[in-house]
Design a protein around this motif. Sequence first.
Motif, short mmCIF file in Angstrom:
data_model
loop_
_atom_site.label_atom_id
_atom_site.label_comp_id
_atom_site.label_asym_id
_atom_site.label_seq_id
_atom_site.Cartn_x
_atom_site.Cartn_y
_atom_site.Cartn_z
N ASP A 200 -25.21 -6.41 15.33
CA ASP A 200 -24.83 -7.78 15.65
C ASP A 200 -25.79 -8.83 15.76
N GLY A 201 -27.05 -8.59 15.73
CA GLY A 201 -27.92 -9.59 16.01
C GLY A 201 -28.49 -9.86 17.35
N THR A 202 -27.86 -9.10 18.35
CA THR A 202 -28.29 -9.18 19.80
C THR A 202 -29.64 -8.40 19.78
N ILE A 203 -30.54 -8.61 20.90
CA ILE A 203 -31.84 -8.00 20.89
C ILE A 203 -31.81 -7.56 22.50
N GLU A 204 -31.87 -6.28 22.60
CA GLU A 204 -32.09 -5.62 23.96
C GLU A 204 -33.36 -4.68 23.97
N ASP A 205 -33.82 -4.64 25.12
CA ASP A 205 -34.80 -3.45 25.69
C ASP A 205 -33.85 -1.98 25.98
N GLU A 206 -34.45 -1.01 25.28
CA GLU A 206 -33.81 0.32 25.80
C GLU A 206 -35.16 1.22 26.32
N THR A 207 -35.01 1.76 27.56
CA THR A 207 -35.99 2.70 27.99
C THR A 207 -35.23 3.92 27.84
N ILE A 208 -35.97 4.80 26.97
CA ILE A 208 -35.64 6.15 26.64
C ILE A 208 -36.62 7.23 27.19
N THR A 209 -36.14 8.36 27.80
CA THR A 209 -36.82 9.58 28.11
C THR A 209 -36.98 10.60 27.08
N ARG A 210 -38.03 10.63 26.56
CA ARG A 210 -38.23 11.60 25.39
C ARG A 210 -37.88 13.15 25.85
N ASP A 211 -37.30 13.71 24.83
CA ASP A 211 -37.14 15.25 25.12
C ASP A 211 -37.38 16.09 23.67
N VAL A 212 -37.20 17.46 24.11
CA VAL A 212 -37.21 18.15 22.95
C VAL A 212 -35.75 18.16 22.01
N VAL A 213 -35.94 17.71 20.66
CA VAL A 213 -34.59 17.48 19.99
C VAL A 213 -34.62 18.71 19.03
N GLU A 214 -33.51 19.31 19.05
CA GLU A 214 -33.35 20.60 18.05
C GLU A 214 -32.39 20.05 17.15
N LEU A 215 -32.76 20.35 15.96
CA LEU A 215 -32.00 20.08 14.91
C LEU A 215 -30.90 20.95 14.38
N GLU A 216 -29.72 20.86 14.87
CA GLU A 216 -28.88 22.06 14.90
C GLU A 216 -28.63 22.52 13.50
N GLU A 217 -28.52 21.81 12.35
CA GLU A 217 -28.50 22.30 11.04
C GLU A 217 -29.46 23.22 10.43
N THR A 218 -30.56 23.52 11.31
CA THR A 218 -31.58 24.31 10.95
C THR A 218 -31.44 25.73 11.51
N TYR A 219 -30.51 25.89 12.54
CA TYR A 219 -30.25 27.12 13.12
C TYR A 219 -29.25 27.88 12.61
N ALA A 220 -29.45 29.21 13.00
CA ALA A 220 -28.29 30.12 12.92
C ALA A 220 -27.13 29.83 13.36
N LYS A 221 -25.88 30.00 12.78
CA LYS A 221 -24.60 29.56 13.14
C LYS A 221 -23.56 30.87 12.55
N SER A 222 -22.47 30.94 13.34
CA SER A 222 -21.58 32.11 13.04
C SER A 222 -20.20 31.62 13.20
N THR A 223 -19.29 32.29 12.60
CA THR A 223 -17.75 32.27 12.39
C THR A 223 -17.10 33.45 12.64
N LEU A 224 -16.01 33.66 13.11
CA LEU A 224 -15.06 34.68 12.98
C LEU A 224 -14.22 34.62 11.80
N ILE A 225 -14.08 35.68 10.93
CA ILE A 225 -13.18 35.69 10.04
C ILE A 225 -12.00 36.54 10.15
N GLU A 226 -10.75 36.13 10.07
CA GLU A 226 -9.63 36.62 10.32
C GLU A 226 -8.88 37.16 8.88
#
Length: 725
Positions: A350-376
């Motif tokens: 919207d054009g407004t300008i603000e400062d944002e202070t962010i604490t860095r962290d380990v970011v995991e890319l969820e789509e990279t990892y194994a995932k599972s589902t139960l099939i009935e």
Amino acid sequence: MRLMKKNLKVLLLSVFLAAASCSFTTKEFNDPDKDKLLIDLITYVLDKGHYDPKDMNDDFSAGVYTDFIERMDPLKRYFLASDIEDFSIYKNDIDDQIKNKDLTFFNLVYDRFKERQKDSRKFYKDILSKKFDYTVDESINVDYDKIEYATSKKELKERWRQQLKFSSISNYYDLIEEKKASNENKEEALANGEEFEETENAKLTPEEMEEKARTTSMTSLDEYYEFTDDLERKDYFAQFLNVVVEEFDPHTNYFAPPDRDRFDLRMSGKLEGIGARLQKKNDYIKVVEVISGGPVWRGEHMSVGDLIMKVKQEDEDESVSIVGMRVDDAVKLIKGPKGTKVTLTVKRVDGTIEDETITRDVVELEETYAKSTLIEKEDKKYGLVNLPAFYFDMKDYGERNAAMDVKKEIEDLKAAGMEGLVLDLRDNGGGSLRTAVDIAGLFIKEGPVVQVASGGSRKEVLSDEDTAVAWDGPLVILVNELSASASEILAAAMQDYKRGIIIGSEQSYGKGTVQNMIDLNQWLRKNDMGDMGSLKLTTQKFYRVNGGSTQLEGVKSDVVMPDRYSYIDIGERDYDNPLPYDKITPADYELWDGYIDYEGTINRSKARMAQSNQMQLIEENAQWIKKSRDENMVDLNFEKYLGEIERRKAETKKFESIKDYDNKLNYKSLESELALMKQDTTLREKRKRWHKNLAGDIYVEEAVNVLQDLKLNNIRNGKVAEIKN
């Protein structure tokens, strides 16, 4: 102790070259010219460390010559025939130039490319400033390998005109279709007595649409040249180095420092930073995605579309403007170690300008990892684990890796009552060799998993020596043409042991080589020229426990099910310079005796597929895709262009029912994931879409049929019993 032995054995692979370096590092690398030093370093490591080093002769030179020119100008819209003539005098000399650290050929091609690129800026701006006439009968050949280089700037400009008209006619068609859809929706709304607001594009006249189509093409090219303006000579030299090393084989690659960081990210699936994907747009660094679960997402610091103007580190008083900065340089300032803080000056949508202070962290890319589902299905429960890659933490294997995650998913599925497991390796391009061995160990008691051959006649057998078995029930593995490397190691081992049934494409990708990442800086006694990057080097070939290689041949599915890739050239055999297929002696292993009527199960599955109308339709669609991809002439007359699209639409109508298929299976997330979804709406939406896709997946349906058909030979208590799932 067994686990330690296994880990040590696999670790030996990763330190192979480091150990070898002690024996053959007698050469001094001290050229003050960084480019020449890189050439010297890389060719030395290739000669000493590559599995099958090539002779740098005239044939090698000709390969580098052709491939580098093609990489610089794949669409033949920069170089003239006269340029190629100038380059050709070095066609058989590049091998000698490389040996002598002579960069004459590279410098000539690079300088000429920059000159021609400058000319092209005038071409596209002039061409796109004038109206295109879509009533003229003309066409363009988009098979650029088959066209010759332009003989003059006039001819080159005409080529640009055709390519830009091709781009613009597509934009024009999209606008026409948008207006058509808007008119239909408007009529429907008015008939129902509802209000209707037309989009801005739908209000355009044909003349205005033609102009907007050109404007869109202009914007795309402006953005392309904005990107290339950020490229430096070293970026193009890195491409030249890649052409040189890829003459040895397609998986030996040079990684400049930023590319090495991106490779590490792909392998580990995580990064340390703020959790946002950034892109340069008109001199500004723009947020194009907020990664679910990351610091920006958790603190609601920024949204997609926000622009980052300045960056201030927590230990500095002044902010640094990143407007106009290369995106790689801006990212270096923004990312940082876990726990540190960074303050970003953000311009909102919207054009407004603000400062944002962010604490860095380990970011995991969820789509990279194994995932599972139960099939009935009816009163039975089955599990599916999707593994996108064989990932691992580059710094600490034990921190997180694919094997750990797959084991956990299996344990959770077992607790939920699964009676058979589908391991989905489709589109999995591989990753860590060690994780492939560890995952295989989840399904067998112990034994060899893969054989690894180094240069000469050295052979090593990597085995599962841990007698624990995570899953001893029915197992099916899904593969396709894009299942490669570690996926093929795992699938081949399960096939050779007759532990699991492989379902999917006729064969997998066919990558049977092992690479190690070599830090080029380790060869330098002192270095004041900065990071030299890394070389991903093919050091070994792997072989199945039955002695066969997956190189070029891949893994042949027990039950072949065609897919959209069936007739497209995407395997290892379709690359330049692949290593050959061969065999070695088999390892000593025993077949898994857990199934009764294993071959009968495969034959019944084949019979079902032969009778499947859905499979027949998918096969026809694959053939149609191949036919369409081979049609390289495109009409630039709009009526003919439209007619061609309508023809293709009519042809594809018979294939529309493929996506409407319903396999009548029910998919449910596990309890642990349901708890996460209550807090993470993005994850909930991702799983919802995944389950929807699985519901239309005939490959999963047949995998469940096979699991249902498999009979287990239960000898745990000293007696034999048949268990039908």
